[in-house]
Design an enzyme around this catalytic site. Structure first.
Site, PDB file in Angstrom:
ATOM      1  N   SER A  73       0.815  -1.210   0.000  1.00  0.00           N
ATOM      2  CA  SER A  73       0.000   0.000   0.000  1.00  0.00           C
ATOM      3  C   SER A  73       0.851   1.263   0.000  1.00  0.00           C
ATOM      4  CB  SER A  73      -0.934   0.008   1.211  1.00  0.00           C
ATOM      5  OG  SER A  73      -0.200   0.012   2.424  1.00  0.00           O
ATOM      6  N   HIS A 178       0.995  -7.146  -8.306  1.00  0.00           N
ATOM      7  CA  HIS A 178       0.468  -6.616  -7.043  1.00  0.00           C
ATOM      8  C   HIS A 178       0.194  -5.124  -7.176  1.00  0.00           C
ATOM      9  CE1 HIS A 178      -0.398  -6.322  -2.844  1.00  0.00           C
ATOM     10  NE2 HIS A 178       0.155  -7.476  -2.535  1.00  0.00           N
ATOM     11  N   GLU A 284       1.321 -13.413   3.648  1.00  0.00           N
ATOM     12  CA  GLU A 284       1.245 -11.957   3.732  1.00  0.00           C
ATOM     13  C   GLU A 284       0.980 -11.532   5.180  1.00  0.00           C
ATOM     14  OE1 GLU A 284      -0.431  -8.288   0.980  1.00  0.00           O
ATOM     15  OE2 GLU A 284      -1.663 -10.074   1.199  1.00  0.00           O
TER      16      GLU A 284
END
Length: 341
Positions: A73, A178, A284
């Protein structure tokens, strides 16, 4: 050995976020942008951020090695321009490489690319080469939507990506497809945008012939492939309607999926639909879903439990937890072999 192919440095020292804040503020005219050399993080700070978090959970869950890339992110390729992304990628990649140097038996670095909306993907090649050849990255993350949820980039099969693919195949590193933060309020970053992107990437590949041009290119679609396993029949039917080959023959020689699926029925379906050779263990951890499942008393992202309870034959279990990662990530395999593992 249990290899987790999908880890992010979500617990980096606060100085990294402070550096990024200064960079973003400079874009708004508030001060000068910081240089990568201005980022000051000591080894002890890195050790503390890892030992109390990822390493502790790896030890608790019996995970031996994690492929470790910058926080997804945080990549935020939609912020600023190429120069912004280039400086930011350098900082993040250097930091993940330092984790790999401080914990060489437990973490292998992966890299982000300095992508920017509307910018030629070939501009990412110098950082790709630096990350692999100088920092020892064993994989690279590729964002199919640098715009942050507005999908202005061409599909992954478009020839504009080809110079980047050529260098990736030359370096023999796999790509994890991703995305990063969603800048679109219609798409929650981890609940919608990530899973949308996984599904979108697969459909783009189904529609094209990328692997005819790059037969050794290897793409890992994370989060269990988004909707792909659940809607495998839909993709087969669409392939038929579009005059495309069966997805298994067309894509599964080059496309792989991880086990970042956070409940037992989801893992069971993934492993029932897709061949064991196309699934790589991943969690993750300390990522999008960090809480404890009240139904089980275990963390949602403790995916080893699900994989081991899926009723796999021992050989298939070993392939998913170790063998496939060593095959798909040859630089990781070489790193492990050099250490006698």
């Amino acid at each position: 050995m249990i290899i987790d192919c999908h880890g992010h440095y979500t617990t980096a020292p606060a100085a990294l976020g402070d550096w990024r804040d200064r960079q973003v503020q400079a874009l708004a005219g508030d001060g000068e942008p910081p240089r990568p050399a201005d980022l000051r993080i000591g080894d002890d700070e890195i050790r503390a951020s890892i030992e109390a978090n990822q390493l502790r959970q790896m030890d608790e869950r019996g995970i031996d090695v994690t492929v470790f890339s910058p926080r997804a992110s945080f990549m935020a390729h939609h912020v600023g321009d190429f120069a912004t992304s280039a400086a930011w990628a350098r900082c993040c990649n250097d930091l993940c490489a330092r984790v790999g140097e401080l914990f060489p038996d437990r973490f292998a670095p992966a890299a982000m690319l300095p992508q920017s909306p509307g910018v030629d993907p070939a501009t990412c090649i110098p950082e790709l080469v630096r990350a692999v050849e100088e920092l020892g990255a064993v994989a690279v993350n590729l964002n199919p939507d640098p715009s942050g949820g507005h999908w202005s980039a061409p599909p992954l099969t478009d020839r504009s990506w080809y110079p980047l693919y050529e260098k990736i195949t030359e370096l023999d590193v796999p790509v994890m497809v991703h995305v990063s933060t969603s800048d679109n309020p219609a798409f929650h970053t981890t609940g919608a945008h990530y899973l949308n992107a996984d599904t979108t990437a697969f459909m783009q590949l189904l529609q094209g012939d990328l692997f005819a041009d790059f037969p050794t290119l290897r793409l890992v679609i994370p989060h269990g492939g988004g909707s792909v396993p659940y809607h495998w029949g839909r993709f087969r039917g669409l392939a038929q309607a579009l005059g495309r080959p069966e997805p298994a023959q067309h894509l599964l020689g080059n496309v792989f999926f991880d086990t970042c699926v956070y409940h037992q029925p989801g893992i069971d379906l993934l492993l029932k639909v897709l061949p064991p050779a196309n699934v790589l263990f991943a969690s993750e951890m300390i990522g999008a879903v960090r809480g404890v499942d009240p139904d089980t008393g275990h963390h949602f992202d403790d995916t080893r439990r699900y994989v081991e309870q899926a009723g796999l034959a021992p050989a298939n279990l070993a392939a998913i937890t170790e063998g496939n990662a060593r095959r798909v990530y040859p630089r990781l395999d070489a790193r492990l072999r050099a250490a006698g593992r």
